[in-house]
Design a protein around this motif. Structure first.
Motif, PDB file in Angstrom:
ATOM      1  N   UNK A  36      45.101  25.550  38.860  1.00  0.00           N
ATOM      2  CA  UNK A  36      45.763  24.401  39.479  1.00  0.00           C
ATOM      3  C   UNK A  36      45.056  23.992  40.769  1.00  0.00           C
ATOM      4  N   UNK A  37      44.063  24.775  41.172  1.00  0.00           N
ATOM      5  CA  UNK A  37      43.162  24.475  42.276  1.00  0.00           C
ATOM      6  C   UNK A  37      43.835  24.341  43.642  1.00  0.00           C
ATOM      7  N   UNK A  38      44.642  25.338  44.035  1.00  0.00           N
ATOM      8  CA  UNK A  38      45.097  25.397  45.428  1.00  0.00           C
ATOM      9  C   UNK A  38      43.920  25.828  46.303  1.00  0.00           C
ATOM     10  N   UNK A  39      44.120  25.895  47.606  1.00  0.00           N
ATOM     11  CA  UNK A  39      43.040  26.363  48.472  1.00  0.00           C
ATOM     12  C   UNK A  39      42.752  27.838  48.232  1.00  0.00           C
ATOM     13  N   UNK A  40      43.766  28.590  47.799  1.00  0.00           N
ATOM     14  CA  UNK A  40      43.604  30.007  47.474  1.00  0.00           C
ATOM     15  C   UNK A  40      44.839  30.457  46.713  1.00  0.00           C
ATOM     16  N   UNK A  41      44.693  31.575  46.002  1.00  0.00           N
ATOM     17  CA  UNK A  41      45.838  32.221  45.377  1.00  0.00           C
ATOM     18  C   UNK A  41      46.104  33.522  46.131  1.00  0.00           C
ATOM     19  N   UNK A  42      47.263  33.617  46.757  1.00  0.00           N
ATOM     20  CA  UNK A  42      47.669  34.823  47.466  1.00  0.00           C
ATOM     21  C   UNK A  42      48.642  35.578  46.569  1.00  0.00           C
ATOM     22  N   UNK A  43      48.397  36.854  46.352  1.00  0.00           N
ATOM     23  CA  UNK A  43      49.259  37.656  45.487  1.00  0.00           C
ATOM     24  C   UNK A  43      49.870  38.783  46.305  1.00  0.00           C
ATOM     25  N   UNK A  44      51.183  38.713  46.505  1.00  0.00           N
ATOM     26  CA  UNK A  44      51.903  39.753  47.234  1.00  0.00           C
ATOM     27  C   UNK A  44      52.236  40.874  46.252  1.00  0.00           C
ATOM     28  N   UNK A  45      51.582  42.033  46.422  1.00  0.00           N
ATOM     29  CA  UNK A  45      51.734  43.148  45.488  1.00  0.00           C
ATOM     30  C   UNK A  45      52.553  44.291  46.089  1.00  0.00           C
ATOM     31  N   UNK A  46      53.225  44.027  47.199  1.00  0.00           N
ATOM     32  CA  UNK A  46      53.951  45.090  47.882  1.00  0.00           C
ATOM     33  C   UNK A  46      55.054  45.719  47.065  1.00  0.00           C
ATOM     34  N   UNK A  47      55.637  44.959  46.132  1.00  0.00           N
ATOM     35  CA  UNK A  47      56.727  45.478  45.303  1.00  0.00           C
ATOM     36  C   UNK A  47      56.266  45.790  43.888  1.00  0.00           C
ATOM     37  N   UNK A  48      54.955  45.886  43.681  1.00  0.00           N
ATOM     38  CA  UNK A  48      54.412  46.152  42.345  1.00  0.00           C
ATOM     39  C   UNK A  48      54.165  47.648  42.166  1.00  0.00           C
ATOM     40  N   UNK A  49      54.725  48.208  41.094  1.00  0.00           N
ATOM     41  CA  UNK A  49      54.496  49.617  40.771  1.00  0.00           C
ATOM     42  C   UNK A  49      53.303  49.722  39.840  1.00  0.00           C
ATOM     43  N   UNK A  50      52.335  50.581  40.191  1.00  0.00           N
ATOM     44  CA  UNK A  50      51.102  50.721  39.421  1.00  0.00           C
ATOM     45  C   UNK A  50      50.878  52.207  39.130  1.00  0.00           C
ATOM     46  N   UNK A  51      51.391  52.699  38.004  1.00  0.00           N
ATOM     47  CA  UNK A  51      51.275  54.140  37.703  1.00  0.00           C
ATOM     48  C   UNK A  51      49.831  54.626  37.614  1.00  0.00           C
ATOM     49  N   UNK A  52      48.942  53.820  37.008  1.00  0.00           N
ATOM     50  CA  UNK A  52      47.531  54.192  36.886  1.00  0.00           C
ATOM     51  C   UNK A  52      46.726  53.312  37.833  1.00  0.00           C
ATOM     52  N   UNK A  53      46.108  53.903  38.836  1.00  0.00           N
ATOM     53  CA  UNK A  53      45.446  53.111  39.873  1.00  0.00           C
ATOM     54  C   UNK A  53      44.324  52.231  39.325  1.00  0.00           C
TER      55      UNK A  53
END
Length: 243
Positions: A36-53
């Protein structure tokens, strides 16, 4: 996942678990936001659980898919130093930096001058008239933007893309055209998940070159980028592409 606009950027807030069952969905959601071509895509991953790094590589994969076009930066936001260190430890930050908060991420984009970017978009019918309509729209847009010398090659590219959608999918194509500096990008979106693949005749045969082979020969770069609902096939043309 929640999506918000933030000073011209797209902020995605991701929750849940990132594993093999959600990897592609997350990757394609980030790609779709970039398209969609914003100036950037910011992804807040603070609440994301990632069992395998190793799964953090999903963001590297998303960045790779959009690295040439539309070349929108992807930045991660994580307020937890231990998680940020894990992301860095997996090599992700070589391509997708991580910041403690959105303000820091936005500051990193800087205020430097960027070339004017012109864009146009139109939905087309899933029928043969889409071919003539797409050619006419491309010619009108490029003439109005001052890129008349690229109209002939742009018409060839859009013809190939629209013909492929009509021949191989049941989708109504969506045409997107972008002009920036000396280049023009032609992109066509459809709802088929199979990537566009260039197929060439075996050596020694006299069969004509494929449509995508023509696009590859005429363009600076081309690609097939997955989206949540299908794919976008695109090509970048420049002064060297003139006919």
């Amino acid at each position: 996942m929640r999506s918000d606009a933030l000073q011209g950027a797209c902020l995605l807030t991701v929750r849940g678990v990132l594993d093999s069952s959600t990897y592609l969905t997350l990757r394609d959601s980030v790609i779709k936001a970039a398209l969609e071509q914003p100036t950037a895509v910011l992804v807040d991953v603070g609440a994301l659980a990632v069992p395998a790094s190793s799964a953090w590589a999903v963001f590297t994969s998303a960045r790779w898919h959009v690295s040439y076009w539309p070349d929108v930066p992807i930045l991660l936001i994580c307020a937890h130093p231990a998680i940020a260190a894990t992301i860095a430890g997996n090599g992700v930050t070589r391509y997708v930096p991580v910041y403690p908060h959105a303000e820091a991420a936005l500051r990193s984009l800087g205020d430097g001058d960027t070339p004017l970017r012109r864009r146009a978009r139109a939905g087309l019918p899933a029928a043969p008239p889409a071919l003539s309509r797409s050619r006419a729209m491309v010619a009108e847009w490029l003439a109005g933007w001052g890129y008349a010398e690229l109209i002939p090659v742009a018409k060839i590219v859009v013809d190939v893309f629209i013909e492929n959608v009509l021949a191989h999918t049941d989708s109504a194509p969506v045409l997107r055209v972008e002009a920036k500096a000396e280049t023009v990008t032609i992109a066509v979106q459809d709802e088929a998940t199979a990537p566009a693949v260039r197929r060439e005749p075996p050596l020694g045969t006299t069969r004509a070159i494929s449509g995508l082979g023509v696009v590859a020969a005429l363009s600076r770069a081309w690609g097939s980028t997955p989206t949540v609902s299908g794919k976008t096939v695109w090509a970048v043309i420049g002064p060297e592409s003139r006919l």
